[in-house]
Scaffold this active site. Structure first.
Site, PDB file in Angstrom:
ATOM      1  N   SER A 158      48.593 -28.514  90.958  1.00 18.14           N
ATOM      2  CA  SER A 158      48.006 -29.114  91.949  1.00 18.14           C
ATOM      3  C   SER A 158      48.871 -28.726  93.065  1.00 18.14           C
ATOM      4  O   SER A 158      47.925 -27.820  93.494  1.00 18.14           O
ATOM      5  CB  SER A 158      47.978 -30.713  91.361  1.00 18.14           C
ATOM      6  OG  SER A 158      47.362 -31.591  91.896  1.00 18.14           O
ATOM      7  N   ASP A 182      45.680 -25.760  87.414  1.00 21.32           N
ATOM      8  CA  ASP A 182      43.914 -26.179  88.536  1.00 21.32           C
ATOM      9  C   ASP A 182      44.259 -27.167  89.997  1.00 21.32           C
ATOM     10  O   ASP A 182      44.898 -28.376  90.605  1.00 21.32           O
ATOM     11  CB  ASP A 182      44.418 -28.016  87.931  1.00 21.32           C
ATOM     12  CG  ASP A 182      42.284 -28.824  87.870  1.00 21.32           C
ATOM     13  OD1 ASP A 182      41.502 -27.852  88.138  1.00 21.32           O
ATOM     14  OD2 ASP A 182      42.800 -30.111  87.859  1.00 21.32           O
ATOM     15  N   HIS A 252      42.589 -32.862  85.166  1.00 18.36           N
ATOM     16  CA  HIS A 252      43.526 -32.140  85.596  1.00 18.36           C
ATOM     17  C   HIS A 252      44.476 -31.771  84.934  1.00 18.36           C
ATOM     18  O   HIS A 252      45.479 -30.968  84.675  1.00 18.36           O
ATOM     19  CB  HIS A 252      43.734 -33.452  86.805  1.00 18.36           C
ATOM     20  CG  HIS A 252      44.553 -32.720  87.817  1.00 18.36           C
ATOM     21  ND1 HIS A 252      44.354 -31.475  88.906  1.00 18.36           N
ATOM     22  CD2 HIS A 252      45.325 -33.201  88.461  1.00 18.36           C
ATOM     23  CE1 HIS A 252      44.850 -31.428  88.901  1.00 18.36           C
ATOM     24  NE2 HIS A 252      46.058 -32.173  89.791  1.00 18.36           N
TER      25      HIS A 252
END
Length: 451
Positions: A158, A182, A252
């Site tokens: 992330s 991601d 996610h």
């Protein structure tokens, strides 16, 4: 995989370390810290084969203070992302141990939980550059002590993906590899390359997108960008807000669990380079001629083996589908159907492969397929598991139209080709599929002229 005895030896070694030194652990905060906000503090936890389960905090300045840290070995940094509740990520122990099972390296868990824990996401984003500066200074220190930039691998989750990109940019892309799981979208979508991860940040940049319609980044960011299940909604993840926090984080977080499966080789997932997910599902991207003799790239940890082919291609998008839970890997077959109906038929095909008690099923229903007289229709069939010896095949044809008279699909030939194994294709000739009725038969090897 690790043998039992090798694993036991590592664990006993870790116990010995544990008894000699107190373990340093990932910062554990709570919602209270998130509400009042936290200031940035970056902690580096070292794991090696000598301290598999007992992290040791490293000095940012005096590397020789920790004798377990050998800068001449490869070093993998793991950089987490936004932590709205302050809790440690659930995957940290799995990823450190599985990396060390794959190779003798330094694994550095970058703990910036003090900074990442804050209800104010915008404030956390401002800390990404500061965290990157901190890591950059540490890596420069490593260099001065004999480390090679090429032997550094950064795995960023992330926001951690962009942090890794910022670090890589400071070294003009000379870091060996950045893996982005991601990458965060909010506050980064639309940014120029210098303000986000991009392919120039390392010698090889591989990216996986699993939540591009919410917390993740949509567009390609690496030399290869993997889009499992199209990159958005992941199978097995909740569809409604009534599932609680899992609704927000499941897609996610799936990027990490998919990557874990590639490290421990639970799954060997082939990805298919393609212009779009729709084209992939339509079966138009099953040939990987540009990657011969290695074939289509493997997703995840081992994708580095395709580096020499991928880097000159600049940016490659690759697609695959997964199961709802581990093992995530599916098995792909090319299905070629020739029909002899006078009129064109539109419909869906469901195929089952049997091996005694074992059965696996693929339904090709993302859109209706077109079957024209004496024309070959090519389909992609994706099964939830691989059956080594197929003794029986069952096929069902349907139109999805319950109000119309039942139709028949007259099949001149159907051929199933495993996309990974070099098995001879399986065929069947001259069968009639009655709508919504399953037909079973024993496959036969295809005639040479049908290859």
């Amino acid at each position: 995989r690790m043998s039992f005895w090798w694993c036991l030896a590592l664990l006993l070694g870790s116990v010995a370390i544990y008894s000699a030194h107190e373990c340093d652990v990932f910062t554990d905060l709570d919602l209270h810290h998130s509400i009042i906000g936290t200031s940035l503090y970056v902690k580096l936890l070292l794991y090696t084969r000598a301290n598999l389960i007992c992290g040791q905090e490293l000095s940012h300045h005096n590397l020789s203070a920790q004798p377990l840290f050998n800068v001449t070995k490869p070093t993998t940094f793991i950089v987490h992302g936004y932590r709205p509740t302050g809790s440690p990520p659930v995957w940290i122990h799995d990823i450190t141990q599985q990396l060390l099972a794959r190779g003798d390296m330094n694994v550095l868990l970058v703990d910036w939980n003090r900074g990442a824990t804050n209800v104010n996401y915008l404030k956390v984003v401002t800390y990404t550059h500061d965290t990157a500066d901190n890591l950059t200074a540490f890596i420069r220190n490593m260099q001065e002590n004999g480390a090679s930039l090429s032997s550094i691998h950064m795995i960023g989750i992330s926001l951690g993906a962009h942090i890794s990109g910022f670090v890589g940019a400071k070294f003009n892309g000379k870091i060996g590899r950045i893996t982005a799981l991601d990458p965060a979208g909010p506050m980064f979508t639309g940014n120029p390359p210098e303000d986000r991860l991009d392919p120039t940040d390392a010698q090889f940049v591989d990216v996986v997108h699993t939540d591009m319609d919410a917390f993740g980044f949509r567009k390609p960011l690496g030399h290869i960008d993997f889009y499992p299940n199209g990159g958005a909604d992941q199978p097995g993840c909740p569809k409604t807000i009534f599932s609680g926090s899992s609704y927000f984080k499941c897609d996610h977080q799936r990027s990490v669990f998919l990557y874990l499966g590639s490290i421990n080789r639970t799954c060997n997932i082939r990805a298919f380079p393609c212009s779009s997910y729709t084209e992939f599902l339509d079966g138009r991207c099953m040939d990987c001629d540009q990657f011969k003799p290695a074939g289509c790239p493997v997703f995840g940890y081992d994708s580095i083996e395709w580096k020499d082919t991928l880097v000159p291609l600049n940016q490659t998008r690759a697609f695959f589908t997964t199961n709802k839970q581990t093992p995530f890997c599916r098995t792909n077959y090319r299905v070629d159907v020739v029909t002899w109906n006078h009129d064109t038929r539109w419909g869906y095909i469901t195929i089952k492969l049997h091996n005694g008690a074992e059965v696996t099923e693929a339904t090709i229903n993302h859109k209706a397929s077109k079957f024209e007289k004496y024309s070959e229709t090519r389909l992609l069939a994706q099964f939830d598991k691989d059956i080594q010896k197929v003794y029986k095949i069952s096929i069902k044809f349907s139109t999805g139209n319950a109000l119309q008279p039942k139709l028949k699909l007259r099949v001149l030939r159907i051929r199933l080709t495993h996309l990974e194994r070099k098995d001879r294709p399986l065929c069947r000739y001259d069968v009639i599929l009655e709508e919504n009725k399953e037909l079973s038969f024993r496959p036969i090897p295809c005639e040479e002229s049908n290859f």
